[in-house]
Structures are given as structure tokens and as C-alpha cells.
Write an enzyme that holds these catalytic residues in place. Structure first.
Site, PDB file in Angstrom:
ATOM      1  N   LYS A  45       0.832  -1.203   0.000  1.00 35.99           N
ATOM      2  CA  LYS A  45       0.000   0.000   0.000  1.00 35.99           C
ATOM      3  C   LYS A  45       0.865   1.250   0.000  1.00 35.99           C
ATOM      4  O   LYS A  45       0.612   2.207  -0.741  1.00 35.99           O
ATOM      5  CB  LYS A  45      -0.929  -0.012   1.209  1.00 35.99           C
ATOM      6  CG  LYS A  45      -1.853   1.213   1.322  1.00 35.99           C
ATOM      7  CD  LYS A  45      -1.321   2.308   2.215  1.00 35.99           C
ATOM      8  CE  LYS A  45      -1.287   1.851   3.658  1.00 35.99           C
ATOM      9  NZ  LYS A  45      -0.878   2.951   4.571  1.00 35.99           N
ATOM     10  N   GLY A 119      -4.803   7.360   5.458  1.00 34.85           N
ATOM     11  CA  GLY A 119      -3.922   8.432   5.878  1.00 34.85           C
ATOM     12  C   GLY A 119      -3.069   8.953   4.741  1.00 34.85           C
ATOM     13  O   GLY A 119      -2.761  10.143   4.671  1.00 34.85           O
ATOM     14  N   GLN A 195       4.101  10.779   7.590  1.00 27.52           N
ATOM     15  CA  GLN A 195       3.405  11.050   6.331  1.00 27.52           C
ATOM     16  C   GLN A 195       3.383  12.536   5.999  1.00 27.52           C
ATOM     17  O   GLN A 195       3.267  12.906   4.831  1.00 27.52           O
ATOM     18  CB  GLN A 195       1.977  10.501   6.381  1.00 27.52           C
ATOM     19  CG  GLN A 195       1.915   8.983   6.324  1.00 27.52           C
ATOM     20  CD  GLN A 195       0.494   8.446   6.434  1.00 27.52           C
ATOM     21  OE1 GLN A 195      -0.448   9.195   6.746  1.00 27.52           O
ATOM     22  NE2 GLN A 195       0.326   7.170   6.190  1.00 27.52           N
ATOM     23  N   GLU A 337       3.961   0.239  12.731  1.00 26.19           N
ATOM     24  CA  GLU A 337       2.816  -0.459  12.158  1.00 26.19           C
ATOM     25  C   GLU A 337       2.891  -1.970  12.390  1.00 26.19           C
ATOM     26  O   GLU A 337       1.907  -2.677  12.201  1.00 26.19           O
ATOM     27  CB  GLU A 337       2.698  -0.152  10.674  1.00 26.19           C
ATOM     28  CG  GLU A 337       3.787  -0.709   9.806  1.00 26.19           C
ATOM     29  CD  GLU A 337       3.671  -0.215   8.369  1.00 26.19           C
ATOM     30  OE1 GLU A 337       3.669  -1.056   7.472  1.00 26.19           O
ATOM     31  OE2 GLU A 337       3.579   1.011   8.152  1.00 26.19           O
ATOM     32  N   ARG A 368      -4.126   2.904  18.802  1.00 24.46           N
ATOM     33  CA  ARG A 368      -3.828   1.477  18.810  1.00 24.46           C
ATOM     34  C   ARG A 368      -3.334   0.979  20.168  1.00 24.46           C
ATOM     35  O   ARG A 368      -3.542  -0.186  20.514  1.00 24.46           O
ATOM     36  CB  ARG A 368      -2.814   1.144  17.710  1.00 24.46           C
ATOM     37  CG  ARG A 368      -3.435   1.141  16.319  1.00 24.46           C
ATOM     38  CD  ARG A 368      -2.434   0.821  15.230  1.00 24.46           C
ATOM     39  NE  ARG A 368      -3.123   0.674  13.936  1.00 24.46           N
ATOM     40  CZ  ARG A 368      -2.496   0.638  12.774  1.00 24.46           C
ATOM     41  NH1 ARG A 368      -1.181   0.750  12.713  1.00 24.46           N
ATOM     42  NH2 ARG A 368      -3.195   0.495  11.652  1.00 24.46           N
TER      43      ARG A 368
END
Length: 482
Positions: A45, A119, A195, A337, A368
Site C-alpha cells: 500500500k 492516511g 506522512q 505499524e 492502537r
């Protein structure tokens, strides 16, 4: 040994042997024997969405081979098409879907972009919209509106872009593009997400004055993702200079069109490789790249801490284990992640674990840290939140409902625990379609043998089932990030 591949690009993500009730719940299967499977996985991704943005900004046509077809990548394709890029599907040689031919076009706004749960769309596309002529409105699924965006909004304003967010510092907002972005020097705090750095770097070569970007935050998480962005730019002829850590410079320059082979998503390999530690046996992932900037490559070094043996034979990576899991002490600063599957393993280990360096994952699809602690503890576990991580003391676990929080990695973490704990039911497992629409089929084949061929259907663009917030977890808080 079981070999698992698919020939159709889009299909029912729940095979006939693994149907999901109308309410979206999915009884996680228990592993009743050691595993022996070889799996091929769809494209990354992170790489797919970076290459889509660069292809849309390039000065020529690009071909993306073996891209990911998922909710996140579909949202990116729709966003870039809305801004003027032409993205055509071509017959692909891979088992997971068509290739994409991307032809850049003149960028026009006067459109609305649905970020969904992605995101990468909400952080990578606003700079592109600044280069478009006309207003572009951005919104997202309700559960994604609280994700940190203040840094991107403030940085684009500092670079000369007019953005109306009604003072929220979050979605929804409107970028009033003028056809160009001044660019220049800007200092940001990207502590909550790398990001923000990648999003600015991807478009920087198209800014009138380029970009002189400095990170001034306390920490910079997920550095490999920034390295991935820089590598993708370099492959298209764009030089990113780094005078020092946390400082990047990009001069105005062309972005070349190119043909790109997208690597398999190594982070999506994590639950399948973690499964070996729970059930014993072995699992092999094919087409594992020799070198990569994907953080999933860290699994080669991380899984042996839990007791696994990892070997490579060409492009095949194999993990073997006896079914006994060791407790660990890990710093996952560069690979947050990977925390959900590794925390799931720690909950099933034979001794306590401390996993730190992951405070920033409070701002991912959900908080999370809070979600993992709540769901494991609801099954009888003992997980304590730390300022920057989790302390996991293994306890006997019982079955029960595992909430997904619209978070694909929460759903797959629950499936890992379900391998050893009868009666675990994953709520809204369809959220795995965000990055891996084939999850339940691949999981079932890994455990039980070939699934009945599924009927092709369109890849869902959003999760079809609403994921209620667990009463054990407060709503994620959005801390200032700029």
C-alpha cells in the site's frame, strides 16, 4: 505444501468456506495443527500510493505493475482522477489485479475528494491539490476525521497555499488551488506521523521554489517510510538532499514517468508469519524483495526474538517455529505499524514483554495502544499502557468479541490471538479490505487448505459494517502536531 494464489483481481473477500454473517462478525479460526503453507501477497500500500502520486505529477506516462487493489489505493486512484490524471487498468501478469497506466493531465480542482480511511490520501493529496486550479474539498469517514492534520494544513499555508478548515486543524477542509505552489522553507513537527514529511516531499519538485523542510519535533517516527519516499523520488530523477537528520531540500525539477514493479506488502505479511509462532510449523512468503525500504522487512530480525527461525531461499522467506512464544523487550520506533501483530504474540508468550517506541500509533486508524490494551484485557489479559508503549503480562485468555475500530491491523491482531483461543469473534473483519481484501481467504487457506473459488465482486470502497467504539476505550484524542 500448500501454494496459494489468485487469478482474479477482485472477488468476494469472504470465501464460501469462510462466510461472514450480515453483522460483519467473523469467528476467528483456531489452529488445530502446525502450519505448512506458501503464500503470495498483494502489493505494498505504501509503495502503491506513493507511486500513484508521483505518476500523476510526472512529465510523462507511468506503468505501475502489480499495484495494490484495496480501499486505500482505490481512494487514491479516485482522488488523482478527480484532479485530472488519467489512470487506465491494463491486463496484469500478477495474481491480484490489473496494472495501472497513469497519464498526467492538467491539474484542476473544483472537486471533492473522499479520503475514506486512508492516511496517505489525506496527507499526500492536499499538496497536489495546491498545484491544481480551483477549490478541492477534502473529507473522510467519520472515524478518520480526528486523525492529525494540523501539521499539513499549517505547512501548506506557510508555503503559500490557501486552505479553509474553519480553524479545526483537521478534516474536512478545502484547498483553494491557484495552479502553483510557491514553496520555500518551512519547519514542521512531524512527531505524530512521518506522512507529513512524505506528503510534502512527493510534490516538492513541482513547487516554484522547491522545498526546504525541517523537522523540529521531539522525535521522528517511521523513518523507513521517509526513506521509501526519497527512494521513489530518486528513481524518477528527483534529488532530495539531506544536509542533516531531519532536514530535506528539494529543488524545482522534473519528475520522470517510469515503469514500476510494486513489491508485495511486507507489513501485511506480519500476521501470517506471526501465525507460525502461535501454531508451530512453517509459512513461506514468495517474492520477498532482496532489498527494500518497507518496515515489514524488520520481521526478519524481530520474529527470532519471539522464538522463530527465519531463512531465505532466493525470493522466498520462510518462518518456522515450535509453537512456543518467548517474551520480548523491543523498541519499534522505526516500525510502529508492526506493533499490533507483535503485541498479539506477546499476549500469548510464556513471559512478560515490553514494547516501546510506539507512542505515535495512538494517532493511526485508532489509538492502537488503548485499543490493543482494551481488547486483550477484555479477553482476560493484562496489558498496561506506557507513555510510549505497552507492557504485556501473559494471562490465560478466553473467547469473546474483538473490536476492530475500523482498523485493519486491529482486526488481524485479533485473528492471531484467535489461533490459540477458541471463541474469538472479530467484529467488522471487512475493515481488512483497507489494505488486504483477500485476508480471510488467505488466512483460511493457510490453515485449512484451498478455499472454494470466490465470485468476483467490486472491491469495497468503505467498510460495509459500522465498527462501534468499545466501551473500554475512550475516543482517540488528537494532540497538537504543529
Amino acid at each position: 505444501m500448500l501454494e496459494s494464489k489468485y487469478s482474479a483481481p477482485e472477488f468476494n473477500i469472504f470465501g464460501e468456506s469462510d462466510k461472514v454473517p450480515d453483522d460483519g462478525s467473523w469467528p476467528a479460526p483456531v489452529a488445530d495443527a502446525p502450519l505448512d503453507a506458501t503464500l503470495s501477497l498483494p502489493g505494498s500500500k505504501s509503495l502503491t500510493n506513493r507511486e500513484l502520486v508521483l505518476a500523476a505529477l510526472a512529465d510523462g506516462e507511468s506503468l505501475l505493475r502489480a499495484p495494490l487493489h484495496s480501499m486505500d489505493s482505490r481512494n487514491m486512484v479516485d482522488a488523482l482522477r478527480a484532479l485530472g490524471a488519467t489512470i487506465d487498468e491494463l491486463p496484469g501478469a500478477g495474481p491480484f489485479g490489473a496494472d495501472w497506466r497513469v497519464t498526467p493531465g492538467e491539474l484542476f480542482g473544483s472537486t471533492t475528494i473522499d479520503c475514506g480511511l486512508a492516511g496517505t490520501v489525506m496527507r499526500f493529496v492536499p499538496p497536489v491539490a495546491g498545484l491544481a486550479l480551483g477549490p478541492t474539498s477534502f473529507d473522510a469517514d467519520t472515524s478518520a476525521r480526528g486523525r492529525p492534520m494540523r501539521t499539513m494544513i499549517a505547512s501548506l499555508r506557510a508555503l503559500g497555499v490557501d486552505i479553509n478548515d474553519d480553524g479545526r486543524g483537521s478534516l474536512p477542509f478545502t484547498v483553494h488551488g491557484t495552479g502553483s505552489v510557491r514553496g520555500g522553507a518551512v519547519t514542521i513537527d512531524a512527531s505524530s506521523s512521518s506522512q507529513f514529511v512524505s506528503g510534502l516531499l512527493l510534490a516538492a519538485a513541482r513547487f516554484d521554489e522547491g522545498l526546504d523542510l525541517t523537522h523540529a519535533g521531539e522525535r521522528l517516527p517511521s523513518i523507513p517510510h521517509i526513506e521509501m519516499t526519497i527512494d521513489a523520488l530518486a528513481a524518477r530523477g528527483v534529488l532530495v538532499e539531506q544536509p542533516q537528520v531531519g532536514h530535506w531540500q528539494v529543488a524545482p525539477q522534473p519528475i520522470a514517468g517510469r515503469t514500476v514493479d510494486i513489491e508485495p506488502d511486507l507489513s501485511n505479511a506480519a500476521p501470517f508469519l506471526a501465525a507460525v509462532l502461535v501454531a508451530g510449523g512453517r509459512v513461506t512468503i514468495t517474492a520477498w524483495p532482496e532489498t527494500t525500504t518497507q518496515v515489514g522487512a524488520d520481521l526478519i530480525e524481530l520474529l527470532p526474538h519471539f522464538g522463530a527461525t527465519v531463512t531465505r531461499d532466493g525470493d522466498r522467506l520462510t518462518v518456522e517455529a515450535s509453537g512456543t512464544i518467548s517474551g520480548v523487550t523491543l523498541d519499534l520506533t522505526t516500525g510502529g505499524e508492526l506493533a499490533p501483530p507483535l503485541v498479539a504474540l506477546a499476549a500469548l508468550a510464556d513471559s512478560p514483554s515490553t514494547i516501546t517506541g510506539i507512542g505515535h500509533i495512538r494517532h493511526h486508524e485508532t489509538d492502537r495502544l488503548a485499543a490493543l490494551a482494551a481488547e486483550i484485557n477484555a479477553l482476560g489479559g493484562n496489558v498496561t499502557e506506557l507513555e510510549d508503549g505497552l507492557y504485556i503480562e501473559p494471562k490465560p485468555l478466553r473467547g469473546g468479541l474483538w473490536h476492530s475500530y475500523h482498523d485493519h491491523r486491529m482486526a488481524t491482531a485479533g485473528a492471531i490471538i484467535g489461533l490459540a483461543v477458541p471463541g474469538v469473534v472479530i467484529e467488522n473483519v471487512a475493515t481488512t479490505a483497507k489494505t488486504l481484501p483477500q485476508f480471510t481467504q488467505l488466512w483460511g487457506q493457510m490453515l485449512q487448505g484451498p478455499a472454494v473459488p470466490a465470485t468476483p465482486v467490486a472491491t469495497p470502497r468503505t467498510s460495509p459494517v459500522t465498527s462501534p467504539a468499545s466501551p473500554s476505550v475512550s475516543s482517540p484524542t488528537t494532540q497538537p502536531d504543529a
